[in-house]
Write an enzyme that holds these catalytic residues in place. Structure first.
Site, PDB file in Angstrom:
ATOM      1  N   LYS A 195     -11.847   3.870  12.382  1.00 19.00           N
ATOM      2  CA  LYS A 195     -12.501   2.804  11.456  1.00 19.00           C
ATOM      3  C   LYS A 195     -13.770   3.632  10.911  1.00 19.00           C
ATOM      4  O   LYS A 195     -13.997   3.485   9.602  1.00 19.00           O
ATOM      5  CB  LYS A 195     -12.821   1.688  12.189  1.00 19.00           C
ATOM      6  CG  LYS A 195     -11.627   0.841  12.250  1.00 19.00           C
ATOM      7  CD  LYS A 195     -11.875  -0.504  13.219  1.00 19.00           C
ATOM      8  CE  LYS A 195     -10.501  -1.299  13.159  1.00 19.00           C
ATOM      9  NZ  LYS A 195     -10.873  -2.001  14.499  1.00 19.00           N
ATOM     10  N   LYS A 250       4.773   3.053   5.081  1.00 19.29           N
ATOM     11  CA  LYS A 250       4.732   1.902   6.149  1.00 19.29           C
ATOM     12  C   LYS A 250       4.246   0.570   5.375  1.00 19.29           C
ATOM     13  O   LYS A 250       3.130   0.718   4.576  1.00 19.29           O
ATOM     14  CB  LYS A 250       4.186   2.059   7.217  1.00 19.29           C
ATOM     15  CG  LYS A 250       3.677   1.181   8.221  1.00 19.29           C
ATOM     16  CD  LYS A 250       2.442   1.430   9.160  1.00 19.29           C
ATOM     17  CE  LYS A 250       2.304   0.295  10.028  1.00 19.29           C
ATOM     18  NZ  LYS A 250       1.505   0.116  11.007  1.00 19.29           N
ATOM     19  N   LYS A 282      -0.857  -4.342   4.537  1.00 17.73           N
ATOM     20  CA  LYS A 282      -1.799  -5.195   3.517  1.00 17.73           C
ATOM     21  C   LYS A 282      -2.554  -4.252   2.707  1.00 17.73           C
ATOM     22  O   LYS A 282      -3.025  -4.618   1.570  1.00 17.73           O
ATOM     23  CB  LYS A 282      -2.628  -6.307   4.162  1.00 17.73           C
ATOM     24  CG  LYS A 282      -1.861  -7.508   4.872  1.00 17.73           C
ATOM     25  CD  LYS A 282      -2.819  -8.249   5.857  1.00 17.73           C
ATOM     26  CE  LYS A 282      -1.803  -8.824   6.788  1.00 17.73           C
ATOM     27  NZ  LYS A 282      -1.998  -8.336   8.219  1.00 17.73           N
TER      28      LYS A 282
END
Ligand code: ADP
Ligand code: TRP
Length: 339
Positions: free
Chosen positions: A126, A205, A208
């Site tokens: 992240k 893949k 969202k």
């Protein structure tokens, strides 16, 4: 239906299944086939305790919009219920309705080594993606461990990306237990081997964040438009093709019975007059998606119109979950001298 599942070996004794889901709002087919379906089918198949919660405390590490968070939590609960989660078989609740997990988080933080979090891959990823980390994001795995340990969970159905977090939970439980005695049970990850990677409309893949999703509850024109975007090529229907190389068949395989799927494959392989073109296959896919999720769409509409029913289910779930977490918290407090 049986889902092939790899069990990494839980401790003996009664089984308790638990998983948390991020309140990310509308869900796509990857979320459904990769995670949600397993969560919904497990309680119907395995007689045991099942807990599912919406991880709203975790969501705060990235969420900054209170209305959006509230809506997403509700949408996630409705998604699970509409798709068939039976609240009589599985306890569905909101993470923040069980504040005892925060107390357990602190206890685990006081005995766990810092190195465990420093090695956490998902935190590093992240940060590498440019997210400015807050303290909560660093502590994320400790809260997740508390979620798991609070309910004496033995089996945690998750995707491969969460396995390291389960290992951290095992280590945090072991550290606490090695100081204070056997307080926490040892959990194991439960990995679904089926549909671990549903492709998106572009063949990457489905995610969202890639704008390539097919939403579970989509129907009518928007559904037809989305399926229209599935990448194909310009070869004519008569040309014999290998169906294994066609993205459309990856989607059809999610919905069609094996015999029908094989029939379509054979016709594409053979080619010639009357062989189905891409448009034809897309029409079949649209009809299959419409049909598969029609009951869930109807149930979702009912739940959207009856917020009190959703609240009632979540409150009932919270009461049951909380009773367990309180017992674990009390046991842990006594063990370390806080009671
Ligand atoms: P997204 O990438 O769309 O943000 P999340 O990371 O929120 O999805 O994933 C939620 C759950 O859905 C996870 O358990 C994840 O493993 C599963 N999942 C997400 N995308 C896919 C996919 N394309 N195929 C299979 N499972 C998926
Ligand atoms: N971190 C998980 C995810 O992003 C969600 C989660 C939070 C969870 N607490 C959990 C999953 C406890 C399993 C068990 O998908």
């Amino acid at each position: 239906m049986t889902l092939p599942i790899a069990d990494t070996g839980a401790d003996a004794g009664p089984k308790t299944y638990l998983s948390g889901v991020q309140p990310s709002g509308l869900q796509h087919l990857g979320n459904y086939f990769g995670a949600i379906r397993q969560h919904i089918e497990l309680p119907a198949r395995e007689p045991a305790e099942h807990f599912y919660f919406i991880a709203d405390y975790h969501a705060l590490t990235t969420s900054r919009d209170r209305d959006e968070l509230r809506n997403r939590v509700r949408e996630t609960a409705i998604t699970y219920l509409a798709l068939g989660l039976d609240p009589k078989l599985a306890t569905l609740f909101r993470q923040s309705d069980v504040p005892e997990v925060q107390e357990i988080t602190w206890l685990l933080a006081t005995t766990g080594g810092l190195g465990l979090l420093e090695r956490a891959v998902s935190f590093k990823e992240k940060v590498e993606r440019g997210l400015k980390p807050n303290i909560g994001l660093f502590l994320y795995p400790v809260l997740m461990a508390a979620d798991i340990l609070a309910y004496d969970s033995t089996l945690v159905p998750v995707g491969a990306d969460q396995v390291q977090h389960i290992e951290i939970a095992q280590d945090l439980a072991a550290s606490f237990n090695s100081v204070y005695g056997e307080v926490f049970r040892r959990p194991s990850a439960l990995l679904s081997k089926e549909h671990s990677k549903v492709p998106g409309l572009d063949g990457q893949k489905m995610s969202k964040s890639y704008g390539n999703s097919l939403w579970i509850f989509e129907s009518g024109k928007p559904l037809a438009k989305a399926i229209g975007k599935i990448a194909t090529d310009s070869r004519p229907p008569e040309e014999a093709k290998d169906p294994a190389g066609l993205l459309l068949f990856d989607f059809l395989a999610l919905f069609l019975a094996p015999s029908e799927l094989e029939d379509w494959r054979e016709r594409v392989r053979r080619g010639g007059v009357g062989a189905p073109g891409y448009g034809h296959l897309k029409q079949r896919l649209i009809a299959a998606v419409e049909e598969r999720f029609a009951p869930a769409r109807a149930r979702r509409a009912e739940l959207l119109a009856d917020p009190a029913e959703v609240d009632r289910i979540l409150e009932q779930g919270a009461r049951k979950a909380r009773a367990r977490a309180v017992a674990t918290r009390d046991r842990a407090f006594r063990a370390c001298g806080l009671r």
